[in-house]
Scaffold this motif. Structure first.
Motif, short mmCIF file in Angstrom:
data_model
loop_
_atom_site.label_atom_id
_atom_site.label_comp_id
_atom_site.label_asym_id
_atom_site.label_seq_id
_atom_site.Cartn_x
_atom_site.Cartn_y
_atom_site.Cartn_z
N ASN A 58 -4.00 5.94 2.96
CA ASN A 58 -3.88 7.05 2.16
C ASN A 58 -3.84 6.51 0.85
O ASN A 58 -2.69 5.62 0.41
CB ASN A 58 -2.64 7.67 2.45
CG ASN A 58 -2.97 9.26 2.44
OD1 ASN A 58 -3.56 9.77 1.55
ND2 ASN A 58 -2.16 9.82 3.19
N PHE A 105 0.73 -1.37 0.11
CA PHE A 105 -0.07 -0.18 0.04
C PHE A 105 0.90 1.23 -0.05
O PHE A 105 0.50 2.61 -0.02
CB PHE A 105 -0.87 -0.01 1.39
CG PHE A 105 -0.04 -0.41 2.53
CD1 PHE A 105 0.69 0.60 3.22
CD2 PHE A 105 -0.16 -1.75 3.07
CE1 PHE A 105 1.38 0.05 4.27
CE2 PHE A 105 0.66 -2.14 4.00
CZ PHE A 105 1.35 -1.34 4.77
N SER A 120 9.29 4.14 13.93
CA SER A 120 8.33 3.30 13.19
C SER A 120 9.11 1.99 12.64
O SER A 120 9.85 2.13 11.65
CB SER A 120 7.68 4.00 12.49
OG SER A 120 6.37 3.12 11.80
N HIS A 178 -1.18 -3.55 10.89
CA HIS A 178 -1.91 -3.60 9.76
C HIS A 178 -3.02 -4.64 9.29
O HIS A 178 -3.95 -4.69 8.81
CB HIS A 178 -1.47 -3.00 8.33
CG HIS A 178 -0.54 -1.72 8.47
ND1 HIS A 178 -0.91 -0.68 8.89
CD2 HIS A 178 0.83 -1.59 7.89
CE1 HIS A 178 0.04 0.24 8.98
NE2 HIS A 178 0.95 -0.32 8.31
N GLY A 202 11.66 4.96 4.11
CA GLY A 202 12.53 3.78 4.62
C GLY A 202 12.22 3.10 5.72
O GLY A 202 11.35 3.31 6.57
N GLU A 203 13.01 1.85 6.04
CA GLU A 203 12.81 1.06 7.20
C GLU A 203 14.01 1.36 8.18
O GLU A 203 15.09 0.98 7.90
CB GLU A 203 12.88 -0.30 6.83
CG GLU A 203 12.65 -1.25 7.75
CD GLU A 203 11.85 -1.00 9.01
OE1 GLU A 203 10.58 -0.66 8.90
OE2 GLU A 203 12.22 -1.31 10.16
N GLY A 225 9.12 8.50 7.90
CA GLY A 225 9.26 9.00 6.83
C GLY A 225 9.40 7.60 5.70
O GLY A 225 9.29 6.47 6.21
N SER A 279 4.28 -1.17 12.71
CA SER A 279 3.31 -1.38 11.58
C SER A 279 2.66 -2.46 11.60
O SER A 279 3.20 -3.55 10.90
CB SER A 279 3.81 -0.82 10.13
OG SER A 279 4.51 0.50 10.55
N1 SAH Z 1 9.32 1.35 7.42
C1 SAH Z 1 8.53 1.81 8.50
C2 SAH Z 1 8.56 3.31 8.76
C3 SAH Z 1 7.85 4.04 7.39
S1 SAH Z 1 6.11 3.83 6.96
C4 SAH Z 1 7.35 1.19 8.83
O1 SAH Z 1 6.88 0.38 8.02
O2 SAH Z 1 6.79 1.51 9.93
C5 SAH Z 1 5.32 4.76 8.17
C6 SAH Z 1 3.76 4.15 8.41
O3 SAH Z 1 3.05 4.69 7.19
C7 SAH Z 1 3.83 2.80 8.54
O4 SAH Z 1 2.97 2.47 9.38
C8 SAH Z 1 3.31 2.24 7.27
O5 SAH Z 1 2.81 1.21 7.10
C9 SAH Z 1 2.27 3.48 6.80
N2 SAH Z 1 2.01 3.74 5.40
C10 SAH Z 1 2.66 3.72 4.42
N3 SAH Z 1 1.96 3.64 3.33
C11 SAH Z 1 0.70 4.34 3.61
C12 SAH Z 1 -0.35 4.61 3.22
N4 SAH Z 1 -0.41 4.61 1.88
N5 SAH Z 1 -1.58 4.94 3.81
C13 SAH Z 1 -1.37 4.87 5.34
N6 SAH Z 1 -0.42 4.38 5.95
C14 SAH Z 1 0.72 4.27 5.00
#
Ligand code: SAH
Length: 351
Positions: free
Chosen positions: A296, A124, A197, A222, A165-166, A163, A220
């Motif tokens: 989003n 996503f 995160s 989900h 990246g992991e 933001g 994260s």
């Molecule tokens: N890699 C890390 C940090 C970056 S993403 C992680 O996965 O946590 C930050 C957050 O935004 C994560 O929870 C990710 O799953 C979420 N995210 C990424 N794309 C998204 C989207 N299109 N809509 C809502 N959340 C999203």
């Protein structure tokens, strides 16, 4: 993949003791390191030029010996809805990263990127569509906070590494960044005001637990079953929910810090009554907090946002079961809100 942008030492990634060590070969008085450190990490100057209490000759020596990482804003967008600002920064090698500045009642918060691109492949997410370019250096993570402070003229009190990246895929640099960001000789952001995160790299979570920092770990999640999580996030093929929950419990035991679970709601994917029930039984034993985020929509992806009613229903169900939950306020909806969208839309416009 190398972490070095050039052969020279990256001065803004050094701790004060490391900088003192480096400067020994310069035959300068010991307090020089403190002066340099203060210019970079407290006064947040962009270049040696501005370090006016240091001699020109010494500044030249520094310029020869060290690179001084500075970010340049390529694009700034401001939301008309809530004042959120999104910055697209160019790194010295031309790579682009994005950072978001948000104003809350409790202070200003900056969301920073930890890598240029990402290799986690969440289905996503826009950040991962072109894979990983490279890890960011500690100085490049710090400079996002510093440059945003310079550009807004306002103090930052909270930092979230959420933001592009992991962060746990760039572990050493993340740790150095956290050390510098929270250092009492630098910006001195409180560890409690920092959130990292992760998509759930289990060994990284365990290692971070052992550092015993007072930062918040956001996971994260989900999805609450292995099968569903695997369909959304490739990392779930590597680590089961059972392993992940044990790592989260370990993090809480070691640090005393409550875990935040991020749960992005996608219409018809993970927002049904059964999904809420599975989530409740999965996380009920843990001391945690749940952040619900209406997903989003990203144009390259086919996830749709859950409607208001589904989000509220999901929240109520969790609350009735004694789980702490908030619906994340969506900031900057009008300015390429989702992770990686600004960087991507900019890259797509390049010839
Ligand atoms: N890699 C890390 C940090 C970056 S993403 C992680 O996965 O946590 C930050 C957050 O935004 C994560 O929870 C990710 O799953 C979420 N995210 C990424 N794309 C998204 C989207 N299109 N809509 C809502 N959340 C999203």
């Amino acid at each position: 993949m190398s972490n070095k942008t050039e052969e020279k030492t990256d001065i803004k990634s050094l701790t004060l003791p490391q900088l003192q060590e480096e400067l020994k070969r310069f035959s300068e008085p010991a307090y020089r390191a403190g002066q340099l450190y203060e210019w970079m990490h407290r006064k947040l100057v962009a270049d040696y030029e501005e370090m006016t209490n240091l001699s020109k000759a010494f500044r030249e020596k520094c310029r020869e010996a060290f690179t001084c990482t500075t970010l340049h804003a390529v694009k700034v967008q401001e939301s008309r809805l809530d004042g959120t600002k999104k910055f697209l920064f160019a790194l010295s090698d031309g790579n682009l990263v994005e950072s978001v500045w948000m104003r809350y009642k409790h202070g200003n918060s900056v969301c920073i990127s930890s890598q240029a691109g990402c290799r986690m492949g969440c289905r996503f997410c826009a950040s991962t569509l072109d894979g990983l370019e490279r890890n960011l250096l500690p100085s490049e993570m710090l400079e996002q906070v510093y440059a945003v402070t310079r550009l807004t003229g306002e103090r930052v009190s909270n930092v979230v590494v959420m933001g592009t990246g992991e962060p746990l895929d760039n572990y050493e640099n993340l740790l150095r960044f956290l050390t510098l960001l929270t250092d009492e000789n630098g910006l001195h952001i409180s560890q409690r005001n920092v959130t990292v995160s992760t998509c759930g790299i289990v060994p990284g979570i365990r290692r971070l637990a052992e550092e015993r920092l007072q930062i918040t770990l956001a996971l994260s999640l989900h999805a609450a079953t292995d099968e569903k999580r695997r369909s959304m996030m490739p990392i779930a093929e590597r680590y089961s929910l059972d392993e992940l929950m044990r790592a989260c419990t370990y993090y809480f035991e070691k640090t005393g810090r409550r875990i935040t679970f991020e749960y992005s709601l996608a219409d018809g994917i993970n927002d049904a009554k059964e999904d809420a029930e599975a989530l409740i039984s999965l996380i009920k034993p843990l001391n945690c907090h749940v952040n619900l985020i209406p997903i989003n929509p990203v144009k390259e992806r086919n996830f749709r946002q859950s409607d208001r009613r589904a989000v509220e229903g999901f929240k109520n169900k969790l609350e009735k079961n004694g789980i702490n939950v908030t619906i994340r306020r969506e900031m900057g909806r009008d300015i390429d809100g989702a992770c990686g969208q600004l960087r991507r839309s900019h890259l797509m416009k390049q010839p």
